[in-house]
Design an enzyme around this catalytic site. Structure first.
Site, PDB file in Angstrom:
ATOM      1  N   CYS A 139      39.989  46.757  37.571  1.00 26.61           N
ATOM      2  CA  CYS A 139      39.191  45.726  38.227  1.00 26.61           C
ATOM      3  C   CYS A 139      39.073  44.537  37.288  1.00 26.61           C
ATOM      4  O   CYS A 139      38.864  44.718  36.089  1.00 26.61           O
ATOM      5  CB  CYS A 139      37.803  46.278  38.572  1.00 26.61           C
ATOM      6  SG  CYS A 139      36.706  45.077  39.332  1.00 26.61           S
ATOM      7  N   HIS A 182      38.737  48.339  48.187  1.00 19.40           N
ATOM      8  CA  HIS A 182      38.203  47.967  46.862  1.00 19.40           C
ATOM      9  C   HIS A 182      37.369  46.683  46.985  1.00 19.40           C
ATOM     10  O   HIS A 182      36.286  46.584  46.394  1.00 19.40           O
ATOM     11  CB  HIS A 182      39.382  47.783  45.890  1.00 19.40           C
ATOM     12  CG  HIS A 182      39.018  47.349  44.498  1.00 19.40           C
ATOM     13  ND1 HIS A 182      39.218  48.140  43.381  1.00 19.40           N
ATOM     14  CD2 HIS A 182      38.480  46.192  44.030  1.00 19.40           C
ATOM     15  CE1 HIS A 182      38.806  47.489  42.295  1.00 19.40           C
ATOM     16  NE2 HIS A 182      38.365  46.296  42.664  1.00 19.40           N
ATOM     17  N   GLU A 183      37.878  45.721  47.776  1.00 20.29           N
ATOM     18  CA  GLU A 183      37.180  44.422  47.885  1.00 20.29           C
ATOM     19  C   GLU A 183      35.913  44.519  48.732  1.00 20.29           C
ATOM     20  O   GLU A 183      34.887  43.912  48.393  1.00 20.29           O
ATOM     21  CB  GLU A 183      38.133  43.357  48.441  1.00 20.29           C
ATOM     22  CG  GLU A 183      39.452  43.182  47.687  1.00 20.29           C
ATOM     23  CD  GLU A 183      39.328  43.143  46.183  1.00 20.29           C
ATOM     24  OE1 GLU A 183      38.274  42.715  45.675  1.00 20.29           O
ATOM     25  OE2 GLU A 183      40.280  43.566  45.494  1.00 20.29           O
ATOM     26  N   HIS A 186      33.151  45.708  46.723  1.00 20.72           N
ATOM     27  CA  HIS A 186      32.488  44.679  45.902  1.00 20.72           C
ATOM     28  C   HIS A 186      31.393  43.968  46.689  1.00 20.72           C
ATOM     29  O   HIS A 186      30.349  43.614  46.132  1.00 20.72           O
ATOM     30  CB  HIS A 186      33.490  43.637  45.400  1.00 20.72           C
ATOM     31  CG  HIS A 186      34.213  44.027  44.139  1.00 20.72           C
ATOM     32  ND1 HIS A 186      33.561  44.400  42.991  1.00 20.72           N
ATOM     33  CD2 HIS A 186      35.540  44.081  43.844  1.00 20.72           C
ATOM     34  CE1 HIS A 186      34.451  44.666  42.041  1.00 20.72           C
ATOM     35  NE2 HIS A 186      35.662  44.484  42.532  1.00 20.72           N
TER      36      HIS A 186
HETATM   37  C1  NB4 Z   1      42.061  45.094  42.883  1.00 22.40           C
HETATM   38  C2  NB4 Z   1      42.991  46.272  43.171  1.00 22.40           C
HETATM   39  C3  NB4 Z   1      42.704  47.505  42.356  1.00 22.40           C
HETATM   40  C4  NB4 Z   1      43.194  48.663  43.186  1.00 22.40           C
HETATM   41  C5  NB4 Z   1      47.040  48.166  42.234  1.00 22.40           C
HETATM   42  C6  NB4 Z   1      47.254  46.885  41.490  1.00 22.40           C
HETATM   43  C7  NB4 Z   1      46.379  45.179  40.195  1.00 22.40           C
HETATM   44  C8  NB4 Z   1      43.582  44.245  41.063  1.00 22.40           C
HETATM   45  C9  NB4 Z   1      42.141  44.545  41.463  1.00 22.40           C
HETATM   46  C10 NB4 Z   1      43.256  48.201  44.608  1.00 22.40           C
HETATM   47  C11 NB4 Z   1      42.871  46.753  44.598  1.00 22.40           C
HETATM   48  C12 NB4 Z   1      41.422  43.212  41.343  1.00 22.40           C
HETATM   49  C13 NB4 Z   1      39.504  42.759  42.761  1.00 22.40           C
HETATM   50  C14 NB4 Z   1      47.640  44.573  40.144  1.00 22.40           C
HETATM   51  C15 NB4 Z   1      48.690  45.202  40.804  1.00 22.40           C
HETATM   52  C16 NB4 Z   1      50.972  45.133  41.776  1.00 22.40           C
HETATM   53  C17 NB4 Z   1      51.691  43.960  42.381  1.00 22.40           C
HETATM   54  C18 NB4 Z   1      52.882  41.920  41.965  1.00 22.40           C
HETATM   55  C19 NB4 Z   1      53.414  41.003  40.948  1.00 22.40           C
HETATM   56  C20 NB4 Z   1      51.717  41.658  39.460  1.00 22.40           C
HETATM   57  C21 NB4 Z   1      51.145  42.613  40.468  1.00 22.40           C
HETATM   58  C22 NB4 Z   1      50.498  43.779  39.832  1.00 22.40           C
HETATM   59  F1  NB4 Z   1      47.796  43.440  39.502  1.00 22.40           F
HETATM   60  N1  NB4 Z   1      46.212  46.327  40.875  1.00 22.40           N
HETATM   61  N2  NB4 Z   1      45.306  44.579  39.545  1.00 22.40           N
HETATM   62  N3  NB4 Z   1      44.043  44.826  39.924  1.00 22.40           N
HETATM   63  N4  NB4 Z   1      40.015  43.304  41.586  1.00 22.40           N
HETATM   64  N5  NB4 Z   1      48.469  46.346  41.484  1.00 22.40           N
HETATM   65  N6  NB4 Z   1      49.973  44.690  40.822  1.00 22.40           N
HETATM   66  N7  NB4 Z   1      52.230  43.075  41.356  1.00 22.40           N
HETATM   67  O1  NB4 Z   1      44.249  43.535  41.755  1.00 22.40           O
HETATM   68  O2  NB4 Z   1      39.175  43.639  40.615  1.00 22.40           O
HETATM   69  O3  NB4 Z   1      38.230  43.179  43.047  1.00 22.40           O
HETATM   70  O4  NB4 Z   1      52.344  40.550  40.098  1.00 22.40           O
HETATM   71 NI    NI Z   2      37.549  44.665  41.548  1.00 19.37          NI
END
Ligand code: NB4
Ligand code: NI
Length: 212
Positions: A139, A182-183, A186
């Site tokens: 997160c 997840h969102e 929040h």
């Molecule tokens: C939200 C996610 C956590 C689990 C699984 C994942 C990443 C987040 C948090 C479900 C929702 C943010 C919001 C990533 C990621 C995969 C796709 C595309 C190219 C890099 C990217 C990396 F970054 N979680 N981060 N966490 N949050 N996959 N990816 N990729 O997004 O805290 O509340 O760029």
């Molecule tokens: Ni988060």
């Protein structure tokens, strides 16, 4: 003292890019509050905030912009993480990379499986079956790793209002359903680690789908 409206007005200024400095971290009570529904039809301020949130996610996934702005990669963002206690979430999930006959990746630059701002999103029905991302979750508001399966619904039907204030309904499964869950959490003051079994973080539950 700064009010929520003042903070939102700073975030939506045309010259502002949302960065990690705008994101509040665990310990800030806003992350544990239940966010307010937004008024409909949407105000310009709420529409612009949604656009800024999507822009942040796009930048966070762009290697050049992410390095320049020192962003952690994200696929989702919720307004409470910006210290705005409103039910606004942004989702930006890239499509699966495609491959040709020779196994080479076909470049598809701006191709998203999910690219949406949801206002007042709520889960109106869900599967009995549970699911979790194989690697656990991270997160942007949590500066540490918390290992373990984050137990969620395998499939959800979400009702929300889009940027045009139109009511929408969408069914999601697999990874695509994990991000809005997840969102939405929040906006209800729930952190991902609240859904990890504290006794046995990697315990396999009967029938739980593992998403990789
Ligand atoms: C939200 C996610 C956590 C689990 C699984 C994942 C990443 C987040 C948090 C479900 C929702 C943010 C919001 C990533 C990621 C995969 C796709 C595309 C190219 C890099 C990217 C990396 F970054 N979680 N981060 N966490 N949050 N996959 N990816 N990729 O997004 O805290 O509340 O760029
Ligand atoms: Ni988060």
């Amino acid at each position: 003292m700064t009010t929520q409206d003042e903070r939102q007005n700073k975030l939506i200024r045309p010259s502002h890019y949302i960065t990690m400095d705008d994101i509040i971290r665990e310990g800030n009570p806003t992350l544990r509050g239940v966010a307010e529904r937004v008024a409909l039809p949407l105000s310009n301020e709420d529409i612009l905030l949604g656009e800024k949130m999507i822009q942040f996610l796009r930048n966070s996934q762009d290697p050049v912009m992410a390095e320049k702005l020192e962003l952690r990669a994200g696929v989702g963002l919720a307004a409470p993480q910006l210290d705005i206690s409103k039910r606004i979430i942004a989702l930006l999930v890239p499509s699966e990379p495609k491959f040709d006959e020779e196994g080479n990746e076909v470049p598809s630059k701006e191709d998203y499986a999910l690219n949406t701002v949801m206002y007042n999103a709520r889960i109106i029905s869900h599967s009995v079956e549970e699911a979790a991302i194989a690697t656990g979750e991270g997160c942007l508001s949590v500066d540490r790793e918390v290992p373990g399966y984050v137990v969620r619904h395998a499939r959800v039907t979400i009702e929300y209002y889009d940027k045009n204030s139109e009511k929408k309904k969408i069914r999601l499964k697999g990874f695509h359903s994990m991000v809005p869950q997840h969102e939405i959490d929040h906006t209800d003051g729930i952190m991902f680690y609240d859904r990890i079994d504290p006794e046995n973080p990697w315990k396999m539950r009967e029938g739980m789908q593992i998403i990789d």
